[in-house]
Design a protein around this motif. Structure first.
Motif, PDB file in Angstrom:
ATOM      1  N   PHE A 103      75.643  16.713  40.008  1.00 53.54           N
ATOM      2  CA  PHE A 103      75.086  17.742  39.131  1.00 53.54           C
ATOM      3  C   PHE A 103      74.508  17.055  37.906  1.00 53.54           C
ATOM      4  CE2 PHE A 103      75.422  20.152  35.228  1.00 53.54           C
ATOM      5  CZ  PHE A 103      74.833  21.354  35.551  1.00 53.54           C
ATOM      6  N   PHE A 104      73.353  17.496  37.479  1.00 52.42           N
ATOM      7  CA  PHE A 104      72.821  16.987  36.211  1.00 52.42           C
ATOM      8  C   PHE A 104      71.909  18.044  35.610  1.00 52.42           C
ATOM      9  CE2 PHE A 104      68.483  16.051  37.590  1.00 52.42           C
ATOM     10  CZ  PHE A 104      68.638  16.039  38.966  1.00 52.42           C
ATOM     11  N   GLU A 105      71.617  17.856  34.346  1.00 46.05           N
ATOM     12  CA  GLU A 105      70.716  18.787  33.675  1.00 46.05           C
ATOM     13  C   GLU A 105      69.375  18.107  33.479  1.00 46.05           C
ATOM     14  OE1 GLU A 105      72.224  21.160  30.203  1.00 46.05           O
ATOM     15  OE2 GLU A 105      73.736  19.597  30.309  1.00 46.05           O
ATOM     16  N   MET A 106      68.319  18.855  33.738  1.00 48.19           N
ATOM     17  CA  MET A 106      66.992  18.286  33.561  1.00 48.19           C
ATOM     18  C   MET A 106      66.225  19.062  32.492  1.00 48.19           C
ATOM     19  SD  MET A 106      64.127  17.509  36.436  1.00 48.19           S
ATOM     20  CE  MET A 106      64.813  16.086  37.221  1.00 48.19           C
ATOM     21  N   LEU A 107      65.717  18.303  31.531  1.00 53.59           N
ATOM     22  CA  LEU A 107      64.838  18.895  30.533  1.00 53.59           C
ATOM     23  C   LEU A 107      63.424  18.790  31.075  1.00 53.59           C
ATOM     24  CD1 LEU A 107      66.477  16.978  27.588  1.00 53.59           C
ATOM     25  CD2 LEU A 107      66.458  19.469  27.804  1.00 53.59           C
ATOM     26  N   GLY A 108      62.611  19.799  30.831  1.00 54.57           N
ATOM     27  CA  GLY A 108      61.261  19.716  31.393  1.00 54.57           C
ATOM     28  C   GLY A 108      60.217  20.368  30.520  1.00 54.57           C
ATOM     29  N   ASN A 109      58.997  19.866  30.654  1.00 55.63           N
ATOM     30  CA  ASN A 109      57.850  20.568  30.067  1.00 55.63           C
ATOM     31  C   ASN A 109      56.749  20.634  31.121  1.00 55.63           C
ATOM     32  OD1 ASN A 109      57.826  17.575  29.083  1.00 55.63           O
ATOM     33  ND2 ASN A 109      55.669  18.163  29.008  1.00 55.63           N
ATOM     34  N   TRP A 110      56.036  21.737  31.115  1.00 56.87           N
ATOM     35  CA  TRP A 110      55.012  21.952  32.136  1.00 56.87           C
ATOM     36  C   TRP A 110      53.687  22.363  31.539  1.00 56.87           C
ATOM     37  CZ3 TRP A 110      60.041  23.136  32.751  1.00 56.87           C
ATOM     38  CH2 TRP A 110      60.678  22.496  33.826  1.00 56.87           C
ATOM     39  N   SER A 111      52.654  21.843  32.179  1.00 56.61           N
ATOM     40  CA  SER A 111      51.315  22.326  31.896  1.00 56.61           C
ATOM     41  C   SER A 111      50.817  22.954  33.182  1.00 56.61           C
ATOM     42  CB  SER A 111      50.420  21.149  31.501  1.00 56.61           C
ATOM     43  OG  SER A 111      49.072  21.458  31.826  1.00 56.61           O
ATOM     44  N   LEU A 112      50.501  24.231  33.126  1.00 55.78           N
ATOM     45  CA  LEU A 112      49.948  24.911  34.307  1.00 55.78           C
ATOM     46  C   LEU A 112      48.448  25.018  34.085  1.00 55.78           C
ATOM     47  CD1 LEU A 112      52.640  27.740  34.602  1.00 55.78           C
ATOM     48  CD2 LEU A 112      52.588  25.543  35.799  1.00 55.78           C
ATOM     49  N   GLY A 113      47.733  23.981  34.482  1.00 65.27           N
ATOM     50  CA  GLY A 113      46.275  23.973  34.295  1.00 65.27           C
ATOM     51  C   GLY A 113      45.877  23.801  32.842  1.00 65.27           C
ATOM     52  N   ASP A 114      46.790  23.377  32.005  1.00 64.21           N
ATOM     53  CA  ASP A 114      46.496  23.192  30.572  1.00 64.21           C
ATOM     54  C   ASP A 114      46.243  21.701  30.355  1.00 64.21           C
ATOM     55  OD1 ASP A 114      47.003  22.959  27.699  1.00 64.21           O
ATOM     56  OD2 ASP A 114      47.666  25.041  27.770  1.00 64.21           O
ATOM     57  N   TYR A 115      47.112  20.974  29.641  1.00 68.08           N
ATOM     58  CA  TYR A 115      46.867  19.539  29.432  1.00 68.08           C
ATOM     59  C   TYR A 115      47.124  18.766  30.720  1.00 68.08           C
ATOM     60  CZ  TYR A 115      51.966  19.683  28.643  1.00 68.08           C
ATOM     61  OH  TYR A 115      53.312  19.907  28.764  1.00 68.08           O
ATOM     62  N   PHE A 116      46.606  17.524  30.747  1.00 66.34           N
ATOM     63  CA  PHE A 116      46.898  16.676  31.912  1.00 66.34           C
ATOM     64  C   PHE A 116      47.418  15.319  31.411  1.00 66.34           C
ATOM     65  CE2 PHE A 116      45.600  14.862  36.222  1.00 66.34           C
ATOM     66  CZ  PHE A 116      46.601  15.538  36.895  1.00 66.34           C
ATOM     67  N   LYS A 117      47.003  14.232  32.041  1.00 68.45           N
ATOM     68  CA  LYS A 117      47.661  12.948  31.805  1.00 68.45           C
ATOM     69  C   LYS A 117      47.757  12.524  30.330  1.00 68.45           C
ATOM     70  CE  LYS A 117      46.606  11.129  36.316  1.00 68.45           C
ATOM     71  NZ  LYS A 117      45.942  10.163  37.161  1.00 68.45           N
ATOM     72  N   GLU A 118      46.618  12.560  29.651  1.00 67.94           N
ATOM     73  CA  GLU A 118      46.602  11.951  28.324  1.00 67.94           C
ATOM     74  C   GLU A 118      47.577  12.640  27.372  1.00 67.94           C
ATOM     75  OE1 GLU A 118      42.776  11.464  26.603  1.00 67.94           O
ATOM     76  OE2 GLU A 118      43.602  10.733  24.705  1.00 67.94           O
ATOM     77  N   GLU A 119      47.468  13.965  27.309  1.00 60.92           N
ATOM     78  CA  GLU A 119      48.318  14.673  26.351  1.00 60.92           C
ATOM     79  C   GLU A 119      49.789  14.594  26.758  1.00 60.92           C
ATOM     80  OE1 GLU A 119      46.675  18.475  25.358  1.00 60.92           O
ATOM     81  OE2 GLU A 119      48.295  18.877  23.920  1.00 60.92           O
ATOM     82  N   ALA A 120      50.041  14.664  28.063  1.00 64.39           N
ATOM     83  CA  ALA A 120      51.431  14.602  28.534  1.00 64.39           C
ATOM     84  C   ALA A 120      52.072  13.283  28.126  1.00 64.39           C
ATOM     85  CB  ALA A 120      51.471  14.762  30.051  1.00 64.39           C
ATOM     86  N   ILE A 121      51.352  12.189  28.378  1.00 65.31           N
ATOM     87  CA  ILE A 121      51.922  10.868  28.064  1.00 65.31           C
ATOM     88  C   ILE A 121      52.081  10.701  26.551  1.00 65.31           C
ATOM     89  CG2 ILE A 121      51.456   8.371  28.143  1.00 65.31           C
ATOM     90  CD1 ILE A 121      50.188   8.835  30.917  1.00 65.31           C
ATOM     91  N   LYS A 122      51.105  11.187  25.811  1.00 66.39           N
ATOM     92  CA  LYS A 122      51.208  11.058  24.347  1.00 66.39           C
ATOM     93  C   LYS A 122      52.422  11.812  23.811  1.00 66.39           C
ATOM     94  CE  LYS A 122      46.588   9.728  23.035  1.00 66.39           C
ATOM     95  NZ  LYS A 122      45.227  10.151  22.701  1.00 66.39           N
ATOM     96  N   MET A 123      52.671  12.982  24.368  1.00 67.92           N
ATOM     97  CA  MET A 123      53.831  13.744  23.891  1.00 67.92           C
ATOM     98  C   MET A 123      55.137  13.047  24.296  1.00 67.92           C
ATOM     99  SD  MET A 123      52.811  17.780  24.085  1.00 67.92           S
ATOM    100  CE  MET A 123      52.217  17.834  25.755  1.00 67.92           C
ATOM    101  N   SER A 124      55.191  12.539  25.536  1.00 68.81           N
ATOM    102  CA  SER A 124      56.396  11.821  25.970  1.00 68.81           C
ATOM    103  C   SER A 124      56.651  10.638  25.039  1.00 68.81           C
ATOM    104  CB  SER A 124      56.232  11.293  27.400  1.00 68.81           C
ATOM    105  OG  SER A 124      56.188  12.344  28.311  1.00 68.81           O
ATOM    106  N   PHE A 125      55.577   9.926  24.733  1.00 69.57           N
ATOM    107  CA  PHE A 125      55.703   8.737  23.882  1.00 69.57           C
ATOM    108  C   PHE A 125      56.226   9.114  22.499  1.00 69.57           C
ATOM    109  CE2 PHE A 125      54.039   5.635  20.856  1.00 69.57           C
ATOM    110  CZ  PHE A 125      54.452   4.454  21.444  1.00 69.57           C
ATOM    111  N   GLU A 126      55.652  10.167  21.950  1.00 65.55           N
ATOM    112  CA  GLU A 126      56.084  10.581  20.606  1.00 65.55           C
ATOM    113  C   GLU A 126      57.557  10.979  20.616  1.00 65.55           C
ATOM    114  OE1 GLU A 126      53.774  13.756  18.839  1.00 65.55           O
ATOM    115  OE2 GLU A 126      55.221  13.985  17.179  1.00 65.55           O
ATOM    116  N   PHE A 127      57.948  11.768  21.601  1.00 60.50           N
ATOM    117  CA  PHE A 127      59.339  12.225  21.633  1.00 60.50           C
ATOM    118  C   PHE A 127      60.307  11.048  21.794  1.00 60.50           C
ATOM    119  CE2 PHE A 127      63.119  14.163  23.699  1.00 60.50           C
ATOM    120  CZ  PHE A 127      63.495  14.981  22.639  1.00 60.50           C
ATOM    121  N   LEU A 128      59.935  10.091  22.641  1.00 65.52           N
ATOM    122  CA  LEU A 128      60.829   8.950  22.885  1.00 65.52           C
ATOM    123  C   LEU A 128      60.925   8.014  21.682  1.00 65.52           C
ATOM    124  CD1 LEU A 128      59.913   7.807  26.513  1.00 65.52           C
ATOM    125  CD2 LEU A 128      62.100   8.749  25.773  1.00 65.52           C
ATOM    126  N   THR A 129      59.779   7.755  21.021  1.00 66.36           N
ATOM    127  CA  THR A 129      59.781   6.655  20.047  1.00 66.36           C
ATOM    128  C   THR A 129      59.759   7.089  18.580  1.00 66.36           C
ATOM    129  OG1 THR A 129      57.376   6.496  20.121  1.00 66.36           O
ATOM    130  CG2 THR A 129      58.593   5.098  21.659  1.00 66.36           C
TER     131      THR A 129
END
Ligand code: SER
Length: 597
Positions: free
Chosen positions: A83-109
């Motif tokens: 069992f584990f918990e997963m945090l998630g964010n989704w874009s349904l036809g909204d942002y794609f690679k660039e914005e997703a990676i930029k947000m991941s990077f900001e949150f991590l670092t």
């Protein structure tokens, strides 16, 4: 930072990026026969990834409870969990690679969020194949953020592609993010994704969904490209807290302390016993979540109930290895309940059920475990002389049938003695004994995605008609308790105290067929839950809902809050036929029905 704080930070971050927080769903997927449990945060969102509009919009975030039993046997090592918990964010036809990676990077670092130093971060991206090109696009975004090229690793499909977990569904390349634990590299090949020595811990995965895999293995482009990301809470806090293992974090230490107290054994003293302690802690936590789910199930010999039984019985056996003689699991369950009552209030409301079911299962298995172990040892002596070192299927089946040993426990016992079990022989003995219980076999544990085939969709609409018809014939106390649809049949569980008479069944069947024959349009609307209830829509299941919900109306006959999908009109549904009415559990009846074209 604790798990509770991480959960909140993640949601706050994505809300600050214009995402709407949605509610995580049940561990038991609705209307998806290809999988027993929700295996990832994206699982409940499959219909939306495939093109449906989500009532909360195109940027979503949540935390989702997940179970992956595919590698149940790996549990016990420092990083696997059922069992584990997963945090998630989704874009349904909204942002794609660039914005997703930029947000991941900001949150991590960013120091404002998780603040991992850049030099602890490395990533993997898709190396490309005949279907999809090498993902230079993602790599370029990582480079633009300051990640050195040597920490961007290109890996093949086995590593950097997600989905479909089943036969069909949305899929695409992904980029995975790893945190360096600081351990020495295990060899000169030691690298993120390519090696599992534990130096690099995967914490997050951004999936770029751009294909829908078909039954014949071909890919069709998704009309709307989507992003699906998943961050494992337990792994991430282990990294934030500088721990080597998820079991050293506060979601496990109180459970482990209790196991030490009950068993008198110390975690960290002996590798074999440590493994047993981890298995008990993991399996109890998972069992509490299965029992305490919105659609909680009891231990049984099929489907989810069988997984639950395996988890509980394996925990009990490992308790025995630690020298625990009496019932003990509920003392651990209590700790899990306390720990998770805020993010998952549903488990607290199911507290009595959880305790009662665990106590019952423990009682049942403890009474035969000792005798079964004795029987196993007796047989083992003779078998050890056999050079093949294989335990015949009929012996494994006898342990299952007479002493309640799930096959996997016998396999584990065999492995501890350098032997294997003749699984085919077991299956044969099993089949002979009980044709119907095949669901316990491994193939259903693998996972899959929602099946939106035509028949499944029609059966889903038939379920709404059935629900309404039952309320008309039996009364308003009828409430949906569960539903499971395959491409062949529907199964519907509902609250009703008595067996239905043949007349009642005939009447329900007739009503459903009359409605189908009226060629009713099925209309989908989005509204708030209050509006839906005011409009008379059925909303059941102790289910948590989003602030906006979808309501499906079948003509003027039925109105229900539901995620869909449904047929557009009842015209081509075929003839509805009830095959069986039986008891499901106390106060709950079960109907199996088909549509005949
Ligand atoms: N579906 C992906 C995963 O499970 C990302 O959420 O890793």
């Amino acid at each position: 930072m604790t798990a509770n704080e991480l959960r909140k930070k993640y949601i706050d971050f994505f809300v600050s990026k214009n995402h709407v927080e949605i509610v995580g769903k049940s561990l038991i997927p609705e209307n998806d026969p290809t999988v027993l449990f929700t295996t990832a945060g994206m699982h409940p969102l499959v219909p939306y990834l495939l093109g449906q509009e989500h009532p909360s919009g195109s940027r979503l975030t949540d935390y989702q409870k997940c179970i992956r039993t595919g590698d149940i046997d790996a549990v016990g090592d420092p990083s696997h969990l059922t069992f584990f918990e997963m945090l998630g964010n989704w874009s349904l036809g909204d942002y794609f690679k660039e914005e997703a990676i930029k947000m991941s990077f900001e949150f991590l670092t960013s120091p404002k969020w998780l603040g991992f130093p850049l030099d602890r971060l490395s990533v993997t991206v898709f190396a490309g194949d005949e279907v999809a090109p090498r993902d230079e696009e993602s790599a370029a975004v990582w480079t633009s953020l300051g990640l050195p090229r040597e920490r961007i690793h290109f890996l093949p499909k086995e590593d950097n592609w997600w989905g479909p977990a089943g036969e069909t569904g949305p899929c695409g390349p992904d980029t995975e993010m790893f945190i360096d634990t600081g351990k020495e590299p295990c060899s000169d090949k030691c690298a993120p994704g390519a090696c599992s020595c534990g130096k690099y811990f995967e914490v997050w995965n951004d999936v770029f969904m751009q294909y829908n895999m078909q039954k014949d293995g071909t890919y069709l482009p998704l009309e709307r490209k989507c992003v699906d990301t998943g961050m494992g809470i337990e792994r991430t806090i282990a990294m934030i807290q500088g721990k080597k293992s998820v079991y050293e974090t506060e979601v496990f230490t109180p459970i482990i302390a209790k196991i030490q107290e009950i068993s008198g054994k110390n975690y960290g003293d002996d590798e074999v016993l440590d493994k047993s302690i981890r298995i008990i802690a993991d399996h109890t936590r998972t069992s509490v979540f299965i029992l305490g789910d919105e659609r909680g199930v009891s231990p049984s010999n099929v489907g989810q109930g069988y997984i639950l039984r395996r988890l509980l019985r394996r925990a009990i056996r490992h308790g025995r290895i630690l020298g625990i003689e009496g019932a003990f699991l509920n003392q651990l369950a209590d700790i899990v309940l306390e720990m998770y009552k805020e993010p998952y209030p549903i488990i607290l409301s199911n507290k009595d059920f959880i305790f009662a079911e665990i106590a019952k299962e423990e009682e049942k298995f403890r009474s035969t475990l000792q005798k079964g172990l004795h029987e196993f040892e007796k047989k083992l002596e003779g078998l050890m002389r056999n050079p093949k070192k294989i335990i015949p299927g009929r012996i494994a089946f006898n342990l299952y049938d007479t002493y309640g040993f799930p096959l996997e426990i016998t396999e584990e016992l065999a492995a501890e003695n350098g032997m294997t079990v003749d699984k085919e022989g077991f299956d044969e003995a099993f089949k002979k004994h009980q044709e119907a219980s095949k669901k316990g076999s491994d193939k259903v544990f693998k996972g899959g995605l929602a099946d939106n085939s035509e028949m499944t969709t029609a059966l889903h609409t038939a379920t709404h008609l059935l629900h309404k018809a039952l309320r008309m014939v039996l009364g308003e106390h009828v409430q949906q308790k569960g539903s499971n649809i395959t491409a062949e049949r529907l199964r519907f569980d509902f609250a009703h105290p008595d067996k239905m008479s043949a007349e009642q069944l005939a009447e329900v069947e007739a009503i459903v067929n009359q409605q189908i024959a009226r060629e009713l349009d099925v209309v989908e609307e989005v509204m708030t839950l209050d509006e839906a209830t005011a409009a008379g829509a059925l909303a059941f299941f102790g289910e948590k809902y989003e602030s906006k919900v979808k309501v499906y109306s079948v003509g003027d006959f039925s109105k229900e809050v539901c995620g869909g999908p449904h047929v557009a009109n009842t015209r081509d549904m075929g003839k509805f036929k009830i095959q069986k009415e039986q008891s499901s559990s106390a106060g709950v009846r079960r109907i199996k029905a088909v549509l005949v074209k």
